[in-house]
Design an enzyme around this catalytic site. Sequence first.
Site, PDB file in Angstrom:
ATOM      1  N   ARG A  27       0.812  -1.233   0.000  1.00 10.67           N
ATOM      2  CA  ARG A  27       0.000   0.000   0.000  1.00 10.67           C
ATOM      3  C   ARG A  27       0.845   1.283   0.000  1.00 10.67           C
ATOM      4  NH1 ARG A  27      -3.158  -3.306   3.485  1.00 10.67           N
ATOM      5  NH2 ARG A  27      -5.118  -3.909   2.479  1.00 10.67           N
TER       6      ARG A  27
ATOM      7  N   LYS B 124       2.963  11.441 -11.291  1.00 11.92           N
ATOM      8  CA  LYS B 124       2.109  10.556 -12.088  1.00 11.92           C
ATOM      9  C   LYS B 124       2.834   9.231 -12.329  1.00 11.92           C
ATOM     10  CE  LYS B 124      -1.151  13.302 -14.821  1.00 11.92           C
ATOM     11  NZ  LYS B 124      -1.567  13.693 -16.177  1.00 11.92           N
TER      12      LYS B 124
ATOM     13  N   GLU C 104       9.143  18.044 -24.730  1.00 12.40           N
ATOM     14  CA  GLU C 104       8.666  18.531 -23.432  1.00 12.40           C
ATOM     15  C   GLU C 104       9.170  19.952 -23.156  1.00 12.40           C
ATOM     16  OE1 GLU C 104       6.456  16.987 -21.873  1.00 12.40           O
ATOM     17  OE2 GLU C 104       6.637  14.881 -22.438  1.00 12.40           O
TER      18      GLU C 104
ATOM     19  N   LYS D 235       6.386  22.939 -13.974  1.00 14.07           N
ATOM     20  CA  LYS D 235       5.505  21.790 -13.737  1.00 14.07           C
ATOM     21  C   LYS D 235       5.009  21.768 -12.297  1.00 14.07           C
ATOM     22  CE  LYS D 235       4.861  16.924 -14.679  1.00 14.07           C
ATOM     23  NZ  LYS D 235       5.333  15.748 -15.418  1.00 14.07           N
TER      24      LYS D 235
ATOM     25  N   GLU E  39      -5.357  16.499 -10.974  1.00 13.66           N
ATOM     26  CA  GLU E  39      -6.058  16.905 -12.192  1.00 13.66           C
ATOM     27  C   GLU E  39      -7.577  16.978 -11.981  1.00 13.66           C
ATOM     28  OE1 GLU E  39      -5.481  14.781 -16.135  1.00 13.66           O
ATOM     29  OE2 GLU E  39      -3.545  15.748 -15.931  1.00 13.66           O
TER      30      GLU E  39
ATOM     31  N   ARG F 138      -4.065  21.178 -14.157  1.00 11.56           N
ATOM     32  CA  ARG F 138      -2.936  20.301 -14.515  1.00 11.56           C
ATOM     33  C   ARG F 138      -3.030  19.845 -15.973  1.00 11.56           C
ATOM     34  NH1 ARG F 138       0.245  15.709 -10.976  1.00 11.56           N
ATOM     35  NH2 ARG F 138       1.570  15.038 -12.679  1.00 11.56           N
TER      36      ARG F 138
ATOM     37  N   ASN G  30      -0.644  18.601 -20.376  1.00 16.51           N
ATOM     38  CA  ASN G  30      -0.899  17.636 -21.453  1.00 16.51           C
ATOM     39  C   ASN G  30      -0.761  18.282 -22.831  1.00 16.51           C
ATOM     40  OD1 ASN G  30      -1.435  15.615 -19.619  1.00 16.51           O
ATOM     41  ND2 ASN G  30      -3.633  15.958 -19.615  1.00 16.51           N
TER      42      ASN G  30
ATOM     43  N   HIS H  84       0.185  16.392 -25.897  1.00 13.63           N
ATOM     44  CA  HIS H  84       0.181  14.969 -25.549  1.00 13.63           C
ATOM     45  C   HIS H  84      -1.061  14.206 -25.999  1.00 13.63           C
ATOM     46  CE1 HIS H  84       3.594  16.205 -23.235  1.00 13.63           C
ATOM     47  NE2 HIS H  84       3.783  14.987 -22.762  1.00 13.63           N
TER      48      HIS H  84
ATOM     49  N   HIS I 281      -0.159  10.888 -27.866  1.00 11.47           N
ATOM     50  CA  HIS I 281      -0.513   9.544 -27.401  1.00 11.47           C
ATOM     51  C   HIS I 281      -1.284   8.786 -28.480  1.00 11.47           C
ATOM     52  CE1 HIS I 281      -0.135  10.604 -22.836  1.00 11.47           C
ATOM     53  NE2 HIS I 281       1.026  10.459 -23.434  1.00 11.47           N
TER      54      HIS I 281
ATOM     55  N   HIS J 244       8.473   9.134 -27.860  1.00 12.75           N
ATOM     56  CA  HIS J 244       7.498   9.985 -27.172  1.00 12.75           C
ATOM     57  C   HIS J 244       7.744  11.464 -27.464  1.00 12.75           C
ATOM     58  CE1 HIS J 244       4.658  11.408 -24.230  1.00 12.75           C
ATOM     59  NE2 HIS J 244       5.606  12.073 -23.603  1.00 12.75           N
TER      60      HIS J 244
END
Length: 314
Positions: free
Chosen positions: A113, A135, A177, A219, A229, A234, A238, A241, A245, A258
Amino acid sequence: KTQIIIREEKRVNIWIDKIDLLPKLLSELNLSNKVAILTHKKLWYLYKHKFYKIKNIKLIFLPEGEKGKNIKYLEKIYNNLLQYGFNRKSVLIIFGGGVLGDLGGFAASTFMRGIDIVQIPTTLLAMVDSSIGGKTAINLSFGKNLIGSFYQPKIILCDLSLVETLPMKEFNNALGEILKYAILNKRVYLLLNQLKEISVSSIKNPIFKKIVLECIKTKLDIVKQDEKELIGLREKLNLGHTIAHGIESVTKYDKYSHGIAVILGLVAEIYLSYISGLLKKSDFELMLKFIENFTQGISFNKDIVNISIKKMYE
């Protein structure tokens, strides 16, 4: 009715060029119980001398590449940690790029956990973006990053000496980025215009370190206001992105790295903003010229024109 407010304190310590301080930092934060390093074999043999002061390190090796970011390798991490007798007070050091950061971060957030993470990114892309913000994720056949968590590392160590051995394609990867941050933050834009290029020859330039720091700060300024988000802030991160993606998924992660997909996504998304009336023509042209100036040396795979828009949209 009883209401109890549980407050979770989150403090992330970020260091630039201080990898030698790692044993001291682990000790100060009481993170020196049991330590495992998640990395790639080639990376470890290149840089294991940087970890010689840490005693009794356990190693978990994974293959390189986006295709390793799945449930199979997630289970391998769990099994290795259990074999090593790790518990809730143990620490996972993630020594690698964005794929390892995402996968290892998710493993740490769910093992017992949640155990503590130290991120030591070894690619420029991971330093300026993927190691920052908490993330974590793995990919499914349905798409990228669909299973994951928000889980902050205790320490992030960005040592620029680690990127001196990277090939040019890795600098191009990070460029997507960095250009994103330049569009979001004028300070990055101005610094980038001073530097003129992102390459191994620019690492020693003091402006290079300022750009890395400014990207991280950009960031984190957004993340601390909207970590999960929930309010939409936030989502700015993206930028480029959504389409990137789509490109990666439709091409099975084979044709476009990427970072290159993000550059293509940036161009597409500022164009969509312009034709939707959300971006002035002058701003669109300025952004497009700015992106073109920094990507002149990149050879883009022309197969992009054959991608099915319908499939990418799905």
